[in-house]
Design an enzyme around this catalytic site. Structure first.
Site, PDB file in Angstrom:
ATOM      1  CG  ASP A 162     -42.783  54.361 -16.555  1.00 29.36           C
ATOM      2  OD1 ASP A 162     -44.093  53.659 -17.193  1.00 29.36           O
ATOM      3  OD2 ASP A 162     -41.778  53.892 -16.262  1.00 29.36           O
TER       4      ASP A 162
ATOM      5  NE  ARG B 223     -40.259  44.305 -10.819  1.00 30.50           N
ATOM      6  CZ  ARG B 223     -40.380  45.760 -11.162  1.00 30.50           C
ATOM      7  NH1 ARG B 223     -40.960  46.120 -12.330  1.00 30.50           N
ATOM      8  NH2 ARG B 223     -39.729  46.688 -10.519  1.00 30.50           N
TER       9      ARG B 223
ATOM     10  CE1 TYR C 133     -38.627  58.339  -9.816  1.00 30.30           C
ATOM     11  CE2 TYR C 133     -38.922  55.988 -10.415  1.00 30.30           C
ATOM     12  CZ  TYR C 133     -39.123  57.336  -9.670  1.00 30.30           C
ATOM     13  OH  TYR C 133     -39.828  57.098  -8.409  1.00 30.30           O
ATOM     14  CB  ALA C 134     -34.530  61.736 -16.029  1.00 32.13           C
ATOM     15  CG  HIS C 135     -31.437  57.343 -13.464  1.00 29.88           C
ATOM     16  ND1 HIS C 135     -32.545  57.522 -12.545  1.00 29.88           N
ATOM     17  CD2 HIS C 135     -31.091  56.053 -13.129  1.00 29.88           C
ATOM     18  CE1 HIS C 135     -32.717  56.395 -11.762  1.00 29.88           C
ATOM     19  NE2 HIS C 135     -31.583  55.621 -12.255  1.00 29.88           N
TER      20      HIS C 135
ATOM     21  N   GLY D 298     -36.194  54.940 -17.252  1.00 33.10           N
ATOM     22  CA  GLY D 298     -36.919  54.731 -18.526  1.00 33.10           C
ATOM     23  C   GLY D 298     -36.770  55.477 -19.482  1.00 33.10           C
TER      24      GLY D 298
END
Length: 218
Positions: free
Chosen positions: A37, A88, A152-154, A156
């Protein structure tokens, strides 16, 4: 996705990383690199020219270059723009409609524009394995290790790394080549990743991957 503006924060130092539970060592013949992403929509939420985005882009670029030198498959995971509500799903209740139709919003950031021979994978969930052909791609390339970086680390990054483990693919999360909405969320993601894989740094991973130069003959 309603992307929150991110305040500057420092990338974690190697000395502060959690101890990884997994004993695995990276092998260029087994590894693939997933760049998660790194799209204008998401990266644009970080303050330009500040930490952590400067280190994020620089370190992801270094990993991509190292992978290219070693013939490691490079996969870009990207969320599509303009998802209809039916696609979605429940994500819309939590984070809104996702990437809009603004020009270049869904494009990979310019320093990392995909090259011929690299893979651009569309995924409609933060977990890049879900509703995508990532697993099939890795199997076709004979790869059972996955280097994960991006945002994002927390979310995906962590979900993808966890699902790699569930699919018997060894995950390696690069602590200073991921970023998050805050230093707290970044640290939380690394603690969880260390329980189910290997947490490493860009420098440490590249040192393990790239062979040392032979001394020059006199």
């Amino acid at each position: 996705m309603c992307v929150p503006a991110v305040r500057p924060y420092p990338m974690p130092a190697a000395a502060a990383l959690p101890r990884s539970r997994a004993p695995w060592s990276i092998d260029p013949a087994r590894a693939a690199l997933l760049i998660q992403d790194m799209q204008n929509h998401f990266v644009g939420a970080f303050p330009a020219g500040r930490s952590p985005v400067v280190e994020l882009v620089g370190n992801v670029t270094a990993l991509r270059e190292g992978a290219g030198r070693l013939g490691i498959p490079v996969v870009f995971g990207a969320e599509p723009a303009g998802q209809p509500p039916g696609q979605r799903g429940l994500l819309g209740d939590l984070w809104g409609p996702g990437i809009g139709d603004e020009p270049d919003a869904a494009a990979i950031v310019a320093p990392l524009t995909p090259r011929p021979g690299e893979h651009l994978l569309t995924h409609v969930r933060p977990n890049a394995f879900l509703r995508s052909h990532l697993g099939r791609l890795l199997r076709s390339e004979g790869r059972d290790q996955l280097i994960v970086c991006g945002v994002y680390a927390h979310l995906g990054v962590l979900l993808t790394a966890a699902d790699a483990l569930m699919n018997d693919i060894q995950p390696f999360v690069v602590a200073d080549a991921v970023a998050d909405v805050s230093t707290e969320e970044h640290a939380l993601a690394l603690r969880w990743a260390a329980r189910s894989g290997v947490v490493c740094t860009t420098g440490g991973l590249l040192e393990a991957l790239l062979p040392s130069r032979e001394p020059e003959s006199a």
